[in-house]
Scaffold this motif. Sequence first.
Motif, mmCIF file in Angstrom:
data_model
loop_
_atom_site.group_PDB
_atom_site.id
_atom_site.type_symbol
_atom_site.label_atom_id
_atom_site.label_comp_id
_atom_site.label_asym_id
_atom_site.label_seq_id
_atom_site.Cartn_x
_atom_site.Cartn_y
_atom_site.Cartn_z
ATOM 1 N N THR A 150 0.749 -1.300 -0.125
ATOM 2 C CA THR A 150 -0.009 -0.117 0.095
ATOM 3 C C THR A 150 0.876 1.302 0.041
ATOM 4 O O THR A 150 1.676 1.617 0.965
ATOM 5 C CB THR A 150 -0.960 0.141 1.057
ATOM 6 O OG1 THR A 150 -1.676 -1.046 1.268
ATOM 7 C CG2 THR A 150 -1.931 1.278 1.121
ATOM 8 N N GLU A 207 -3.756 0.563 -2.575
ATOM 9 C CA GLU A 207 -3.514 -0.842 -2.138
ATOM 10 C C GLU A 207 -3.458 -1.739 -3.110
ATOM 11 O O GLU A 207 -4.398 -1.655 -4.196
ATOM 12 C CB GLU A 207 -4.449 -1.409 -1.186
ATOM 13 C CG GLU A 207 -4.132 -2.496 -0.589
ATOM 14 C CD GLU A 207 -5.066 -3.255 0.552
ATOM 15 O OE1 GLU A 207 -6.038 -2.539 1.001
ATOM 16 O OE2 GLU A 207 -4.694 -4.155 1.183
ATOM 17 N N CYS A 235 -3.955 -5.082 -4.413
ATOM 18 C CA CYS A 235 -4.634 -6.323 -3.602
ATOM 19 C C CYS A 235 -4.148 -7.566 -4.400
ATOM 20 O O CYS A 235 -3.919 -8.599 -3.795
ATOM 21 C CB CYS A 235 -5.837 -6.234 -3.482
ATOM 22 S SG CYS A 235 -6.533 -4.719 -2.890
ATOM 23 N N THR A 236 -4.088 -7.803 -5.743
ATOM 24 C CA THR A 236 -3.998 -8.875 -6.413
ATOM 25 C C THR A 236 -3.030 -8.879 -7.399
ATOM 26 O O THR A 236 -2.818 -9.618 -8.396
ATOM 27 C CB THR A 236 -5.333 -9.291 -6.911
ATOM 28 O OG1 THR A 236 -5.663 -8.333 -8.250
ATOM 29 C CG2 THR A 236 -6.413 -9.275 -6.089
ATOM 30 N N LYS A 248 -11.695 -10.672 -7.765
ATOM 31 C CA LYS A 248 -11.601 -9.732 -6.250
ATOM 32 C C LYS A 248 -10.931 -8.279 -7.006
ATOM 33 O O LYS A 248 -10.386 -8.189 -7.872
ATOM 34 C CB LYS A 248 -10.352 -10.185 -5.361
ATOM 35 C CG LYS A 248 -10.754 -11.302 -4.391
ATOM 36 C CD LYS A 248 -10.281 -11.291 -3.027
ATOM 37 C CE LYS A 248 -10.889 -12.473 -2.073
ATOM 38 N NZ LYS A 248 -10.386 -13.503 -2.335
ATOM 39 N N GLN A 291 -6.951 -3.453 -7.413
ATOM 40 C CA GLN A 291 -6.348 -2.427 -6.533
ATOM 41 C C GLN A 291 -7.530 -1.537 -5.533
ATOM 42 O O GLN A 291 -8.691 -1.336 -6.370
ATOM 43 C CB GLN A 291 -5.689 -1.483 -7.353
ATOM 44 C CG GLN A 291 -4.463 -1.933 -7.859
ATOM 45 C CD GLN A 291 -3.825 -1.051 -8.972
ATOM 46 O OE1 GLN A 291 -4.326 -0.199 -9.278
ATOM 47 N NE2 GLN A 291 -2.633 -1.305 -9.269
#
Lengths: 982, 95
Positions: A242, A257, A259-260, A269, A272
Motif C-alpha cells: 500500500t 493498495e 490487492c491482487t 477480487k 487495487q
Amino acid sequence: MTQPNRIGGGLIDRSKEIKFRFNDKHLKGFEGDTLASALLANGQRLVGRSFKYHRPRGIFTAGSEEPNALVQLRTGAHQEPNTRATMVELFDGLRATSQNHRGSLENDLMAVTDWLSPFLSAGFYYKTFMWPKAFWEKFYEPAIRSSAGLGRLSMKEDPDIYDKGFLHCDLLVIGAGPAGLAAALAAGRTGARVILADEDFQPGGRLTAETLEVDGMAGADWAAQAMAELAAMDNVRVMIRTTVYGAYDHGIYGALERCTDHLADSGGKPRQILWRIYSRRAVLAAGSTERPIAFGNNDRPGVMLAGAVRTYVNRFGVAPGREVAVFTNNDDGWRTAADLTEKGVHVRAVIDCRDRAAPVQLPDVRHIRGASVVDTVGRKGLKSITLTDGQVLPVDCLAVSGGWNPAVHLTCHQRGRPEWRDDINAFVPAGSLPVGMAVAGAANGSMTLAAALAEGRAQAEAQISDLGFTPVQAEAPNAEDEPHEGVAFWYVKESRKRAWLDQQNDVTVKDVKLSHREGYRSVELLKRYTTLGMATDQGKTANIPALAIMAECTGKSIPETGTTIFRPPYTPVPMGALAGRSRGKDFRPYRLTPSHKWAEEHGASFVNVGNWLRAEWYVQGDEKGWRDSVDREAKTTREKVGICDVTTLGKIDIKGRDAGAFLDKVYSNTFSTLKVGKVRYGLMLREDGICYDDGTTARLGENHYVMTTTTANAVLVFRRMEFARQCLWPNMDVHMISTTDGWAQFAVAGPKSRDLLRKVVDKEFDLSNEAFPFMGCGEITVCGGTPARLFRISFSGELAYEIAVPARYGNSMMGVLMEAGKEFGAAPYGTEALGVMRIEKGHATGNELNGQTTAYNIGLGKMVSQKKECIGNVLSQRPEMIREDAVRLMGFRPVDRSKKLIAGSHFINKGEDAVMENDQGWMTSVAFSPNLGHSIGLGFVKRGHERKGEIIRAVSPVHGTEMEVEIVSAHFVDPEGERLRG
Amino acid sequence: MIINHPLLGPRDAAEFVYLGDACLIDRPDWQAEDAMERFHDYGYLRDNPAGEHRELWYHEQGDRSWLVVTRNTLTHEITHVELARDVARERGRDK
C-alpha cells in the motif's frame, strides 16, 4: 544452469519455485523475489532500452525509485506497460516483456539515435521542429508520435475491477521501516487506532536489506517480531503493498493498495483499492533514497546503486555481479562492500573519492583513495571501469553510492519547503508540513538505525499524547549508530564521456550545463527544458545531483538554487484505480423513472437527461426510424390522447405560514395571491436579471404549495431556495422538501384525456370543465382509494392533465392509464414528441432559457414584478437588458415548406452580408411538425414581435446552408389556447 | 478538507457545495435610491483575499444547512463554522 547468480541467505522461500517468462526466455525464481531480483538471479542484466537514445539499460535500484527497469507485464487485456521490475512481486506464470525497442531487446534498430546524440541535446525539439512550418503536421508530428511514449497499451477494456474505500485512524504511520515500526508499536500499545502502510510486500524497510542488528537479532527478525506484535493488536491495521501517495488537507491521505497484482489471477477480487484515509495525526517514516554519482557511461547494465546491490545480496540472495567494485563518496558505500564480502561476493575495490582512511576494515578489498570512475566499458553489460588515474578494473557490477536523500515528498504536498542540511548534504522536511504530520527516521534526516528507531517512537508518542493517549513504558530497542559521513560530490569532472543524471529521460550532465548556458536556470525551467525528473520515477534519483550541478554553474549554493516541490502522487496511480467503479454504465449515477419497466416492455428507446434515463420514443409495429414513432406519438396526442412520464421534473413541497410570501421572493411573478386549488406558471430570475428556470406551482392549501422545476435545474433550484430561506429571509416560516422521487407524475394530454381520466379517478371527484377548469388542481384518489394529485396543466397545448401518485405505484399507474386509454386509441409518448409539441406550442425550454436571455427576450417581460422584492428584478431593469431592439422569441417556418430548418442558424436580413455585424438573432429549437406537415422553429430575432410576416434568411456557416424563413408567432398550434381550456 | 458542521460534527468537504463569499448574505435593499448600483456590486464584486475568508458552503449531501465557513485560503485551515441562518439574523436579515 538455472539462477547462476543465486547465492545463500535472503528472505526468499527456496522451497517454492516460481516459473516466469521474460521476452522469450523461460526463467525461474523463488517466492519472495521481485521480478528484478529474479532477473538478476538468472543473469539477465539487460532489461530495457532508454527513452531517447535507446541505450541498453539494466536494473538500477531495488525500489519504487527505479528509472530503468520498466517492463510490460502480462498479456492481452491485462497487459500493463511501465511497471517497475523492482516493485513487481514474482508469481507463477508471470510474463514480462521489455519496452522501447524496435526489433529485439538485444538488437534495437532505434539504437541509431544514440549515435545521433550530438544532435539531440536538451531543447532539441524546441529548436529543430520550428521550420519549415508545413513539415509539422505531415512529417514531424507523426514521426515524433511514433517514437514517443514507453510501452504499449492493450487498447482493450481493462478486465479488472477497482474499488475505493475510506478508513479512519488516530495515527497513520507511513512506511514500515525501523522508524515506522517503532512508531506503530509505540502508538499501538496505547490502544490508539493505528494504520501502518508500506509500499513493499515485505515490511521492514532497510531492516530487510541490511545486516545491522536490533536487540541482538538480525534486523529482519526484529522487524518480523514487531510485525507479529502489531498483527495481534485489534487497534492496528497493517497495510502492506500500500503506497500512501498523497497528503491532502486536514489529515486526509490517499493510498493505493495493490490487492491482487502479486497473483496470476485476481479471482474476481478488486485488483487495487484506492483508499482515502482520515487520520488525526500521521508519522511519515518513508525512509530515504540513494542517489548516484554521475560519470562517463554510468548507465550501463551492471552499474547500480550501492544500497540496491546489498539489498539484492541480503534480502534476495542474489549477487548482481561476480566481480564487484564500489564507488562511493560516503561511509555507507563501505557497508555494501562489507556485506558483499561477508556473503562471499568478490569486491575488487572500493573507490572512495575522499582521500582518507577506510571507515571499515576489509582486509581482502583494495581501497583506492581519492579516486573516481571516469568511464565504463560493456554496451549490454558492464565489463570494466576506468579510474581517474587511468587504471582499468575488470568488473561486471559497479555499486555507486552518492549519499542518501530523505524521502520528503509527502511533506511538500501542501506548503512544506524542504531545507538543506550541510551535514548530510541533503534536503530535510521543513516549513509548514501537512496538518498533523510529524516526520521520523531517515525521511527526517536521522540517517542511522538507532536514531530512526528512537525518533519513530518519540514522534509517535508525542503525537498520540496530544490526542490524550498515555505512552506505555517499554525498553527502547538497542541498535547502533552506524557511520554515515559523506561529502558533497556529485559528478566526476574528469569524465569526457556522457554522464547520466536522469536515466529514464536520458538527461546528462552536459544537458544541465547547456540548459544553464541557454538561460533555463531555475529548477522549474531546468525540468521543463531537459525533461529532467519527469515520467514514472519523477527524478527520485536524479533531481538532487542535477540541482547540485546547476548550483555549481550559477555559482550559488544548492539551497539558493532551490528544489522542485513534489506534488502527489508519490508513485504513479493507475487511471483504473482513480476511476474505481465509475466506468461504463456506472460512470456516474443514473436514475430510472417510475415507469421505466413498463417503458422497457413496450419498445421504448431511452435517452440520458441529466442523470435520468427517459423514454425518447416507443417503437410500434413496423416503424422504421425514430421519426415514424415520434410523428405518430405527436399526432396521436393531438388527435386522441397521449401519456408521458414527467416524473423527472423537479418537485418541491413548500409549507409554512410564509410559503406564499416566500414564493413571491423567489419567483419574478406573484404567488401569494394564487387561490387554493389553482396552478400558476412561474418564472425565476437569477440575481443578475437573466432568466433562470420556469415551471408551474400549485397551491394545495392555505400554507401548502407544490412547485415544479425543469428537470435540469431540479437540484439547483432547490439549493437556491434553501439559500434564500436560510441566508436572505431567515425568519420566514417556510419549510421545504424535494419530492421529485416521491411522486410519479404523468402527463395525460389530448382531446380524450378527460374521458380517460374519468375511468381512473374515483367517482366522487368531478372532472367537468366547470368543476376542474384549466389551471385547477386538487388532491384526489384513483383506482379506489389510492392517493393522487391532479393538475390541469398543459405543456403540449392540448386539453391536458398531470396526475401524480406515490412513486411506488408509478409503474402500475402507467399500465392502468394505458389500459384505460385503449378504447380512445391512447399512445405513450417520449421526450422527442414532447419536444415537438412544445415547439408547436411555442413553450420555452433550456434552448431558450440558456443563461443569456431575459424575460423581455422570451416575451414575458410583464411577469417581472417591480412592485415587490424578488430575486433578479432590480438588475433585470438594466438598460441593456430591456432595450427596445432586443431579440424576441418568435416562430419560424421555411418559405419553401419542404426545407428543413437548422437549429443554431443565425438570422440575416435579406440583401445583407452574412457577417456578425448584420446578425439579427438565432434559431434555438427546430422540429418537424407532423401536425403542420413541415419544419418549424423557435428562435430569437431583433424586434421580432414587430416583424411578423417578414422574410429573413437563416444562415448556418457551420453547415454551409442558407434558406429563407418567415417570422411567425411562436404559437404554431392553437394560438388562442382554446384546446387547453376546452 | 473536513468541515466541522455545527450540528453534525466533522464532515468531508465532498458532502458540500461551495458558493462563495459570505457577503452574499448582505443582499441590498431593493428599494434603496441606488439599488441598481448596489445590486451590481453585490452580484459582481468580490474580494479575493490571500488569507482568512468567510464563505458559504451548502451541506447538500447532508442536512441542507447553509454554513458560513471561515477558511484560510492559503493553508485551508478552517477556524470557524457557523450556521448561515444565525449569521444572517445577526446581520439584521430578520425582519
